[in-house]
Design a protein around this motif. Structure first.
Motif: not given
Length: 229
Positions: A64-73
């Motif tokens: 949904r156009d959000q970079d999951l690499g920036l998300w916490s585990e």
């Protein structure tokens, strides 16, 4: 079609050995995409990166156009309990839990009450023809029965994206066909997207589109291939 999930320039290595070498991937809402290729080509690694199980070394996974690499585990784990569903080749049911308890587990982890989770689990087991096994432990089931329970567990949260990694690899041909037919039917009914990893051309034929990996890259001759075209 607007991409629901994208992989952009994905790279991933295991020590000095590259598994993904700059792969681009996208899937739209409600689309079923098969990822095929020989053993060791990077199929499962790609699925695990797209699902947020593994972090990429380079590139971006966007949902949904959000970079999951920036998300916490923790946030990526929550995503896999809510909007993502993951189905592995051998089911990976918790052996100490009954079928109903296994299927209810994602709901309980997401905060549902026990009664509500048990009711949903029983419903989903019934949809896959194993409702009578609700109180059975996995060790008492056949491989096909275990995999049906695992499919129910992957779909009980009604995910937006189902990641299926060789979901019929441990099954005989007839049971595998039945399980895939059920997965596709439910996905179509719910409007869910499916990333289907397989080395089997007959299984890939259930998808809308197929991409082929070779040595960690996309085989451009098969990119965007429409099944049956």
């Amino acid at each position: 079609m607007t991409a629901l999930l994208q992989g952009i320039g994905l790279q991933r290595s295991y020590g000095p050995t590259p598994a993904l070498r700059g792969i681009d991937f996208e899937i739209g809402a409600g689309e079923i995409v098969a990822v095929t290729g020989p053993s060791g080509c990077g199929k499962s690694t790609l699925l695990h990166c797209l699902a947020g199980i593994l972090r990429v070394d380079a590139g971006e996974v966007r949902y949904r156009d959000q970079d999951l690499g920036l998300w916490s585990e923790a946030n990526r784990s929550k995503l896999r309990r809510t909007e993502f569903g993951v189905l592995f080749q051998f089911g990976q049911l918790v052996p100490e839990l009954t079928a109903a308890e296994n299927v209810a587990l994602p709901l309980l982890l997401a905060g549902s009450g026990r009664r509500e989770a048990r009711k949903a689990a029983t419903l989903w087991l019934g949809r896959f023809g194993v409702g009578d096994l609700a109180d059975q432990l996995p060790g008492k089931m056949s491989g096909g029965q275990q995999q049906r329970c695992a499919v129910a567990r992957a779909l009980v949260t009604e995910p937006k994206v189902l990641f299926a990694d060789e979901p019929t690899g441990a099954l005989d041909a007839l049971t595998g066909e039945q399980v895939l037919t059920e997965i596709v039917h439910i996905a179509r009914e719910q409007g869910a997207s499916v990333v289907l990893v397989t080395h089997d051309a007959q299984i890939a034929a259930y998808a809308d589109r197929e991409i082929t990996l070779r040595d960690g890259v996309v085989d451009r001759s098969g990119l965007g291939l429409e099944i049956g075209s």
